[in-house]
Motif scaffolding. Structure first.
Motif, short mmCIF file in Angstrom:
data_model
loop_
_atom_site.label_atom_id
_atom_site.label_comp_id
_atom_site.label_asym_id
_atom_site.label_seq_id
_atom_site.Cartn_x
_atom_site.Cartn_y
_atom_site.Cartn_z
N SER A 125 -4.06 0.04 -9.15
CA SER A 125 -3.82 1.50 -9.16
C SER A 125 -3.16 1.94 -10.65
O SER A 125 -3.35 3.23 -10.93
CB SER A 125 -2.51 1.97 -8.08
N GLY B 17 -6.61 -2.85 -3.96
CA GLY B 17 -5.94 -2.78 -2.72
C GLY B 17 -5.88 -4.18 -1.91
O GLY B 17 -4.96 -4.23 -0.93
N PHE C 102 0.44 -6.36 -4.49
CA PHE C 102 0.32 -5.43 -5.56
C PHE C 102 0.67 -5.89 -7.06
O PHE C 102 -0.02 -5.72 -8.07
CB PHE C 102 0.91 -4.27 -5.06
N ALA D 68 -2.28 8.55 -0.80
CA ALA D 68 -2.82 7.78 0.18
C ALA D 68 -2.77 8.07 1.68
O ALA D 68 -1.93 8.91 1.94
CB ALA D 68 -2.25 6.18 0.08
N GLN E 162 -4.21 4.12 4.86
CA GLN E 162 -3.82 3.43 3.72
C GLN E 162 -2.34 2.48 3.79
O GLN E 162 -2.32 1.80 2.87
CB GLN E 162 -4.33 4.13 2.46
N ARG F 16 0.93 -1.26 -0.07
CA ARG F 16 -0.05 -0.09 -0.07
C ARG F 16 0.89 1.30 -0.02
O ARG F 16 1.60 1.48 0.91
CB ARG F 16 -0.96 0.09 1.07
N GLN G 165 2.70 3.71 -6.79
CA GLN G 165 2.35 2.67 -7.17
C GLN G 165 2.36 2.61 -8.86
O GLN G 165 2.78 1.55 -9.44
CB GLN G 165 0.80 2.28 -6.93
#
Length: 597
Positions: free
Chosen positions: A510, A500, A504, A546, A550, A256, A262
């Motif tokens: 994202s 999320g 990832f 974020a 987050q 995150r 990201q």
């Protein structure tokens, strides 16, 4: 006489007229003189009624694929090779064809309305503005090709966070995979540096210090370390030592992060990390040869090596022989506690057997005429274990069968380069399938989402295992229906995983944008563009940052955690641990790298 006639008429014409048994009763007792022909007619009618009922309720005939009985080490309830039902002595009938399931096998529903988008927002500072002089970051990766790939991708982001110049990463040459390749022998170094020059300054080697070789300060960071973690723990050391090397660098960055970071991850992984020309050319040759055989093909990443099975702690029905063989291998890892095979399987941590993969694919609609490219190492049980899969899908290929020994010779001595060839074919396949949830499965799942949501089938092992164990107690139709139902959300389609959630690299939400205009029209704008063209489309929405909340890791589902994260018994170092303590603490061997590719 008239009264008897009325009674006979009442019997036939009353409530019993529709009852064949009443009719037979009447014919037998009241028409004795002419009873022979009518009695035979009634009996024939009853037989016809029975046959009609059987034809209505019996299942339709199916073409069976009579698999041979094998004395394989994988041969009990966990992976039965024989498909004979013990209860009624009939066969578990596996059809040759996949059937019409009302969906397209070779594409994801609605994928034309989504595309990869990794351009930075206007708030994202470029390297020439952000970089600080005399700060050099080095990393030493861990594991095989795909585990190293995660480390390289995250290293660029960490260098950006620390405002440091990144030195081309060192690849792990001493792990289980024992590959002596350096970065430039697998990836195109010049392309890597030039494509990221706006984001991070990257150099090929650490400069000398006062004319002498500069030895960087070695340290480790906790897994899933977020931005504040790097700023609090690494940045002070970097400011003091000026050159820092982060060791065992895999999965050392939080899932995150703010959106712009990201997207930087995606620019690195999906655009900057390009294989060298020899690897690309050989990989494309393998793809072309598969295309010559068939219009569409499946690529299967099959992890079923003895070492991996031993590490997983699973049991596959080979009796004392299997327990002894895998138990001996398992002793190599001192940190592993005693296994509970039933618990491991119940939690979905046992890779599917080759036969189970074949049955899953048939249930999902893939017939015996489908061509499969198999990326695999040494399979436990050898050809006997592979036999059921080959019986279900006879068009069975690998790089060794579609390329000559001479063609593969430049790569065959290097596990990572051979893995890179499989990576290319799996990425280019129409459907990618895996029997495990390892690093290659995750990396390719994310890449295929980014480049158009190409179908990616990963087994919902936590649910499917029950149907595999109990399939001899159900019909094929029941089994196939249950498999299809429980694979919803594991097929690589858009929005099947919440943003999320998950790791990832397998769910780069994202970096996935929706073409809402085309979707609203239901239409073809997106269909007429390639994924690459859509990727170059600007994302008009500014990237949001974020919140601190987050940045905290979501607790992962048990099914999302790698085998080794659970099984190894290694403890995470807390974020507040002193840096010097981390560096000086004797390193435990990290067995996570084993399950990497």
């Amino acid at each position: 006489m008239k009264r008897k006639k009325r009674e006979r008429n009442g019997l036939v014409g009353g409530n019993h007229a529709a009852d064949p048994f009443a009719t037979v009763f009447y014919l037998f007792f009241f028409r004795r003189r002419h009873r022979l022909f009518p009695l035979l007619s009634a009996a024939s009618g009853c037989i016809l009624l029975v046959l009609a009922a059987v034809s209505v309720f019996a299942p339709p005939p199916t073409a069976t694929n009579d698999l041979l009985h094998h004395s394989s080490p994988v041969n009990d309830g966990a992976a039965l090779v024989s498909l004979e039902l013990e209860a009624d002595n009939t066969l578990f009938q596996v059809p040759d064809g996949g059937g019409n399931l009302g969906r397209h096998l070779w594409s994801s529903r609605g994928s034309e309305f989504y595309y990869g988008c990794s351009n930075a927002s206007h708030k994202f500072q470029t390297a020439d503005v952000k970089m600080q002089p005399n700060r050099y970051l080095m990393i030493a990766t861990s594991g095989g090709l795909n585990q190293q790939r995660t480390g390289i991708t995250d290293a660029v982001v960490v260098a950006y966070i620390l405002n440091a110049t990144l030195v081309i990463p060192k690849l792990d040459q001493n792990s289980y995979w024992n590959d002596s390749s350096n970065f430039g022998e697998i990836f195109d170094v010049d392309w890597f540096i030039s494509s990221l020059m706006k984001d991070v300054m990257i150099i090929k080697e650490l400069p000398s210090k006062r004319g002498k070789v500069w030895t960087p300060y070695n340290m480790r960071v906790p897994r899933k370390c977020n931005r504040k973690c790097y700023e609090n723990q690494v940045l002070p050391v970097l400011n003091k030592k000026h050159a820092v090397q982060l060791t065992k660098f895999d999965y050392r960055l939080s899932n995150r992060l703010e959106t712009d970071l990201q997207k930087l991850r995606c620019r690195v992984n999906y655009h900057a990390l390009r294989f060298t020309d020899p690897i690309l050319q050989m990989g494309q040759l393998l793809v072309d040869r598969m295309r010559m055989k068939t219009k569409h093909f499946i690529a299967l990443h099959l992890r079923f090596e003895p070492d991996m099975l031993a590490f997983s702690g699973c049991y596959y029905g080979g009796g004392d022989k299997e327990r002894k063989e895998l138990g001996a291998i398992r002793k190599r890892w001192k940190t592993l506690h005693a296994s509970n095979p039933e618990k491991v399987r119940r939690h979905g941590r046992c890779p599917l057997t080759p036969e189970e993969v074949g049955l899953m694919l048939r249930a999902l609609g893939f017939g015996s005429d489908v061509h499969i490219y198999v990326a695999s190492g040494e399979v436990y049980g050898g050809e006997e274990t592979l036999a059921p899969l080959k019986a279900l899908f006879p068009n069975f290929h690998s790089k060794e069968t579609i390329a000559t020994k001479e063609e593969l010779e430049p790569f065959s001595a290097f596990s990572s380069r051979m893995a890179a060839l499989d990576y290319i074919v799996c990425d280019e396949s129409d459907v990618f399938v895996t029997n495990n949830n390892g690093n290659m499965a995750r990396m390719l799942a994310g890449r295929r989402r980014y480049f158009g949501h190409k179908p990616t089938i990963r087994p919902n092992a936590k649910k499917l295992y029950r149907f595999f164990l109990n399939r001899n107690n159900m019909t094929w139709e029941e089994f196939a229906s249950k498999v299809r139902t429980n694979q919803i959300g594991f097929m690589g389609e858009p929005n099947e995983v919440k943003p999320g959630r998950g790791e990832f690299h397998e769910n780069p939400s994202s970096c996935i944008c929706e073409d809402s205009e085309a979707k609203a029209r239901g239409s073809p704008t997106a269909q007429n563009q390639t994924p690459e063209e859509l990727i170059n489309k600007e994302n008009n929405k500014d990237a949001g940052d974020a919140t601190d909340e987050q940045s905290i890791e979501d607790e992962q589902d048990a099914s999302d955690v790698d085998y080794l994260d659970i099984r190894s018994g290694l403890r995470e170092l807390p974020n507040e641990t002193n840096i010097d303590t981390i560096q000086l603490k004797p390193e435990q061997p990290e067995v996570e790298e084993f399950f990497s590719d």
